[in-house]
Design a protein around this motif. Structure first.
Motif, PDB file in Angstrom:
ATOM      1  N   THR A  77       0.869  -1.178   0.000  1.00 14.31           N
ATOM      2  CA  THR A  77       0.000   0.000   0.000  1.00 14.31           C
ATOM      3  C   THR A  77       0.905   1.226   0.000  1.00 14.31           C
ATOM      4  N   ARG A  78       1.102   1.814  -1.155  1.00 11.00           N
ATOM      5  CA  ARG A  78       2.134   2.843  -1.341  1.00 11.00           C
ATOM      6  C   ARG A  78       1.736   4.168  -0.688  1.00 11.00           C
ATOM      7  N   THR A  79       2.688   4.754   0.022  1.00 12.28           N
ATOM      8  CA  THR A  79       2.432   6.015   0.732  1.00 12.28           C
ATOM      9  C   THR A  79       3.636   6.950   0.611  1.00 12.28           C
ATOM     10  N   GLU A  80       4.164   7.065  -0.603  1.00  8.96           N
ATOM     11  CA  GLU A  80       5.322   7.942  -0.807  1.00  8.96           C
ATOM     12  C   GLU A  80       4.915   9.413  -0.739  1.00  8.96           C
ATOM     13  N   VAL A  81       5.830  10.235  -0.240  1.00  6.86           N
ATOM     14  CA  VAL A  81       5.619  11.682  -0.229  1.00  6.86           C
ATOM     15  C   VAL A  81       6.844  12.369  -0.850  1.00  6.86           C
ATOM     16  N   TYR A  82       6.595  13.586  -1.367  1.00  9.12           N
ATOM     17  CA  TYR A  82       7.628  14.334  -2.092  1.00  9.12           C
ATOM     18  C   TYR A  82       7.732  15.749  -1.530  1.00  9.12           C
ATOM     19  N   ASP A  83       8.879  16.355  -1.738  1.00  9.40           N
ATOM     20  CA  ASP A  83       9.105  17.703  -1.206  1.00  9.40           C
ATOM     21  C   ASP A  83       8.125  18.730  -1.761  1.00  9.40           C
ATOM     22  N   SER A  97      -5.379  10.766  -0.981  1.00  8.17           N
ATOM     23  CA  SER A  97      -6.297   9.662  -0.675  1.00  8.17           C
ATOM     24  C   SER A  97      -5.566   8.339  -0.456  1.00  8.17           C
ATOM     25  N   LYS A  98      -4.289   8.262  -0.851  1.00  3.99           N
ATOM     26  CA  LYS A  98      -3.522   7.030  -0.604  1.00  3.99           C
ATOM     27  C   LYS A  98      -3.472   6.709   0.890  1.00  3.99           C
ATOM     28  N   PHE A  99      -3.565   7.754   1.724  1.00  2.32           N
ATOM     29  CA  PHE A  99      -3.544   7.508   3.163  1.00  2.32           C
ATOM     30  C   PHE A  99      -4.885   7.001   3.674  1.00  2.32           C
ATOM     31  N   GLU A 100      -5.969   7.292   2.959  1.00  2.00           N
ATOM     32  CA  GLU A 100      -7.249   6.671   3.295  1.00  2.00           C
ATOM     33  C   GLU A 100      -7.153   5.163   3.066  1.00  2.00           C
ATOM     34  N   LYS A 101      -6.507   4.782   1.970  1.00  2.00           N
ATOM     35  CA  LYS A 101      -6.350   3.349   1.667  1.00  2.00           C
ATOM     36  C   LYS A 101      -5.492   2.673   2.737  1.00  2.00           C
ATOM     37  N   PHE A 102      -4.467   3.391   3.194  1.00  2.85           N
ATOM     38  CA  PHE A 102      -3.595   2.804   4.214  1.00  2.85           C
ATOM     39  C   PHE A 102      -4.346   2.629   5.527  1.00  2.85           C
ATOM     40  N   GLU A 103      -5.148   3.611   5.893  1.00  3.37           N
ATOM     41  CA  GLU A 103      -5.916   3.493   7.137  1.00  3.37           C
ATOM     42  C   GLU A 103      -6.932   2.369   7.040  1.00  3.37           C
ATOM     43  N   GLN A 104      -7.538   2.191   5.880  1.00  2.09           N
ATOM     44  CA  GLN A 104      -8.489   1.088   5.700  1.00  2.09           C
ATOM     45  C   GLN A 104      -7.790  -0.259   5.816  1.00  2.09           C
ATOM     46  N   LEU A 105      -6.539  -0.313   5.345  1.00  3.53           N
ATOM     47  CA  LEU A 105      -5.749  -1.540   5.509  1.00  3.53           C
ATOM     48  C   LEU A 105      -5.546  -1.837   6.996  1.00  3.53           C
ATOM     49  N   LEU A 106      -5.189  -0.804   7.772  1.00  7.85           N
ATOM     50  CA  LEU A 106      -4.993  -1.001   9.205  1.00  7.85           C
ATOM     51  C   LEU A 106      -6.280  -1.494   9.865  1.00  7.85           C
ATOM     52  N   LEU A 143       2.888   6.404  21.807  1.00  6.01           N
ATOM     53  CA  LEU A 143       3.708   5.563  20.942  1.00  6.01           C
ATOM     54  C   LEU A 143       3.528   6.036  19.509  1.00  6.01           C
ATOM     55  N   MET A 144       4.638   6.271  18.801  1.00  3.37           N
ATOM     56  CA  MET A 144       4.575   6.946  17.510  1.00  3.37           C
ATOM     57  C   MET A 144       5.212   6.126  16.381  1.00  3.37           C
ATOM     58  N   ALA A 145       4.789   6.467  15.182  1.00  3.05           N
ATOM     59  CA  ALA A 145       5.419   6.015  13.935  1.00  3.05           C
ATOM     60  C   ALA A 145       4.865   6.930  12.854  1.00  3.05           C
ATOM     61  N   HIS A 146       5.313   6.771  11.620  1.00  3.52           N
ATOM     62  CA  HIS A 146       4.724   7.554  10.533  1.00  3.52           C
ATOM     63  C   HIS A 146       4.331   6.635   9.386  1.00  3.52           C
ATOM     64  N   GLN A 147       3.271   7.049   8.689  1.00  8.65           N
ATOM     65  CA  GLN A 147       2.692   6.225   7.628  1.00  8.65           C
ATOM     66  C   GLN A 147       3.421   6.372   6.298  1.00  8.65           C
ATOM     67  N   TRP A 160      17.212  -2.574  -7.919  1.00  9.10           N
ATOM     68  CA  TRP A 160      16.544  -3.284  -6.829  1.00  9.10           C
ATOM     69  C   TRP A 160      16.526  -4.781  -7.146  1.00  9.10           C
ATOM     70  N   GLU A 161      17.004  -5.582  -6.205  1.00  7.98           N
ATOM     71  CA  GLU A 161      16.975  -7.035  -6.380  1.00  7.98           C
ATOM     72  C   GLU A 161      15.577  -7.584  -6.139  1.00  7.98           C
ATOM     73  N   HIS A 162      14.765  -6.839  -5.405  1.00 13.14           N
ATOM     74  CA  HIS A 162      13.371  -7.199  -5.154  1.00 13.14           C
ATOM     75  C   HIS A 162      12.530  -5.974  -5.495  1.00 13.14           C
ATOM     76  N   ASP A 163      11.390  -6.186  -6.110  1.00  9.81           N
ATOM     77  CA  ASP A 163      10.503  -5.065  -6.406  1.00  9.81           C
ATOM     78  C   ASP A 163      10.254  -4.265  -5.117  1.00  9.81           C
ATOM     79  N   PRO A 164      10.468  -2.940  -5.161  1.00  9.60           N
ATOM     80  CA  PRO A 164      10.380  -2.156  -3.923  1.00  9.60           C
ATOM     81  C   PRO A 164       8.997  -2.129  -3.281  1.00  9.60           C
ATOM     82  N   PHE A 165       7.965  -2.551  -4.015  1.00 11.79           N
ATOM     83  CA  PHE A 165       6.621  -2.529  -3.441  1.00 11.79           C
ATOM     84  C   PHE A 165       5.979  -3.919  -3.443  1.00 11.79           C
ATOM     85  N   SER A 166       6.815  -4.943  -3.438  1.00 11.53           N
ATOM     86  CA  SER A 166       6.294  -6.314  -3.408  1.00 11.53           C
ATOM     87  C   SER A 166       6.268  -6.891  -2.006  1.00 11.53           C
TER      88      SER A 166
END
Length: 552
Positions: A77-83, A97-106, A143-147, A160-166
């Motif tokens: 569930t990709r959640t990349e951010v850019y400057d 909206s990618k973060f809505e998808k991530f929250e639904q995954l949780l 207790l903290m982390a970031h999405q 990449w030897e493995h797909d970065p989003f696999s």
């Protein structure tokens, strides 16, 4: 026979000499070498009731495989951010909206956790979960982390030897963007919570889980701490734990765990040159790009001053290394242990850390020139050149002292080319008026000072450091000893910078087998050993139990 005046004076002189000698002897005694702060294992009184669950977390193949699948789903569930992302979520709801998808995954992955907590969404995608405790007089634990994660460059995909989003898993390691920074922390926190719930644990102390969504770009949209301060007030939290720190590294032969009990300050600084421009067929001796080049040379030549003081937690880290190292030369050990009161010893210690160990970033401010742009056409002289420099500020310095240093470094170049000079640190300050030759502007894009020091005396630290000892000496490697837990300095910066008002007990720490740099976080082929992830779950399971049974 009566004493003569001369003999009386002699007795007085001798007496004074003895007194002074005793004073200096006492003074030397009081300035004895400092010692590594001692910590010992700590486990909750209910440990025996939870041994089976902890064993399952660390050793069950079924639990391990289920945990792998949760990590894989988070990576996929990709959640990349850019400057250059939209600063306001309202400016582009679709993008965020990618973060809505991530929250639904949780929500679908951790139904037990959702059943016991209430969720507050802050600024749309900041997640604050509250697991209400039975005793409202106890300060909550945060207790903290970031999405979010850093992006993957399309130019490096073939490396990449493995797909970065696999989320590939080879039986030992899990691979993927964000797995080390810090989706494993976020997922592990919720796994630990669900195991506690399954063990029929019900907290006395409220536990708050706070997950931002733009940490990797500095967190300008993160309003979680503001929301918590409005709800609970200042100095209202028992402690805050976030990512960071170094766990299980060998430093000069010493097995160390070095959680961050402070962070260096941070500054993004632009240097902007504006010059008249013109036709490239009639160039000046140096274009603005050439002038900027001279500034870059001077900036990279400059050595920031080094400090080795108790204002920096790294002081205690290296005191512990010196005290326990089987490899460090005795003369260096003596210098580090005497550095608190001996100027020459302090200089030797600073230089050893900087030059011999190559760890100068812990004892001085650092600068990295990261972005430069200028010019628009091959036959037109550049009229605008912009450089962006990132500075991590030593505990002993401030934003203002660093800006002053930068001004001192570039000013000879400014003078050489007869430019004006302006700083915007405290409003627009014209240090030299603009000239026909052009102007130089120093612009502070964002900055904050070094973090306040977290206390390392008292029950807060004893429980925190003691849990690290217990997990790694009793659970992960039974009967092993020799782990040194020492305070350290965070060279990077986390979302904890927004939480300073809530508590002075802030720990930047992620359990595991490898420091993040060894796990290639932010890099190609990012991974974590799956064992590290299981250690993280066990640590938070134990730490929550221990904190819950203590009183404020």
């Amino acid at each position: 026979m009566p004493y003569s005046g001369t003999r009386i004076v002699s007795f007085i002189v001798v007496g004074l000499f003895i007194v002074v000698s005793l004073f200096w002897s006492f003074s030397e005694e009081s300035q004895a070498a400092v010692e590594c702060p001692a910590t010992k294992p700590h486990r909750p009184s209910t440990y025996h009731l939870h041994k089976a669950t902890l064993s399952k977390i660390l050793h069950s193949e079924e639990f391990r495989n289920a945990s792998v699948m949760k990590l894989q789903a988070a990576i996929r569930t990709r959640t990349e951010v850019y400057d250059d992302d939209p600063l306001l979520v309202e400016d582009d709801f679709t993008y965020w909206s990618k973060f809505e998808k991530f929250e639904q995954l949780l929500k679908s992955t951790f139904p037990l956790f959702y059943s016991k907590t209430t969720l507050q969404k802050v600024n749309y995608h900041g997640l604050v979960y509250i697991w209400e405790g039975s005793n409202s007089s106890l300060k909550p634990l945060v207790l903290m982390a970031h999405q979010d994660t850093v992006p993957v460059s399309n130019l490096t995909l073939n490396q990449w030897e493995h797909d970065p989003f696999s989320g590939d898993y080879d039986g030992e390691n899990v691979y993927g963007r964000g797995v080390a920074d810090c989706k494993e922390q976020l997922i592990g926190l919720l796994e630990a919570a669900e195991e506690l719930i399954s063990s029929e644990f019900s907290p006395r102390r409220t536990i708050i889980y706070s997950f931002g969504f733009d940490e990797e770009v500095g967190g300008p949209r993160n309003k979680n701490a503001e929301w918590l301060e409005r709800k609970y007030g200042k100095d209202s939290m028992y402690a805050v734990l976030d990512e960071g720190g170094v766990n299980l590294d060998i430093i000069q032969g010493v097995k160390m765990s070095v959680p961050g009990t402070a962070e260096k300050g941070y500054m993004d600084l632009k240097i902007i040159l504006e010059t008249p421009g013109g036709h490239s067929s009639i160039p000046p001796r140096h274009t603005s790009i050439g002038i900027m080049g001279e500034m870059i040379v001077e900036l990279e030549k400059y050595e920031f001053p080094k400090y080795f003081t108790k204002n920096n937690p790294a002081f205690w880290e290296y005191v512990c290394v010196a005290e326990h190292s089987p490899e460090m030369a005795s003369s260096v050990k003596k210098s580090i242990l005497s550095a608190g009161h001996n100027q020459k010893a302090n200089e030797i210690a600073r230089n050893y850390i900087d030059v011999d160990l190559g760890k100068g970033f812990v004892v001085k401010s650092t600068r990295a020139i990261d972005i430069i742009s200028g010019g628009v056409k091959a036959n037109a002289l550049p009229e605008y050149v912009e450089l962006t420099m990132n500075v991590r500020i030593a505990m002993e310095e401030t934003v203002a002292t660093v800006v002053d240093r930068v001004i001192d470094i570039i000013k000879p170049v400014v003078d050489k080319y007869h430019l004006g000079l302006v700083s915007d640190l405290n409003g627009r300050q014209e240090l030299k008026p603009s000239t026909p030759a052009g102007n130089c502007l120093l612009k502070v894009v964002q900055a904050f000072p070094p973090a306040p020091l977290t206390p390392t005396l008292g029950s807060h630290w004893d429980i925190f450091a003691g849990t690290i000892h217990h997990v790694y000496e009793d659970l992960v490697a039974p009967d092993s000893t020799g782990l040194i837990v020492a305070p350290g300095i965070g060279s990077g910066n986390t979302d904890t910078k927004y939480y300073w008002n809530l508590t002075n007990h802030i720990y930047r720490y992620k359990p595991g087998l490898l420091p993040g740099v060894y796990s290639k976080e932010h890099g190609i082929n990012e991974f974590i050993p799956m064992d590290s992830h299981l250690h993280l779950i066990a640590f938070y399971y134990e730490y929550i139990l221990s904190v819950d049974e203590t009183d404020d």
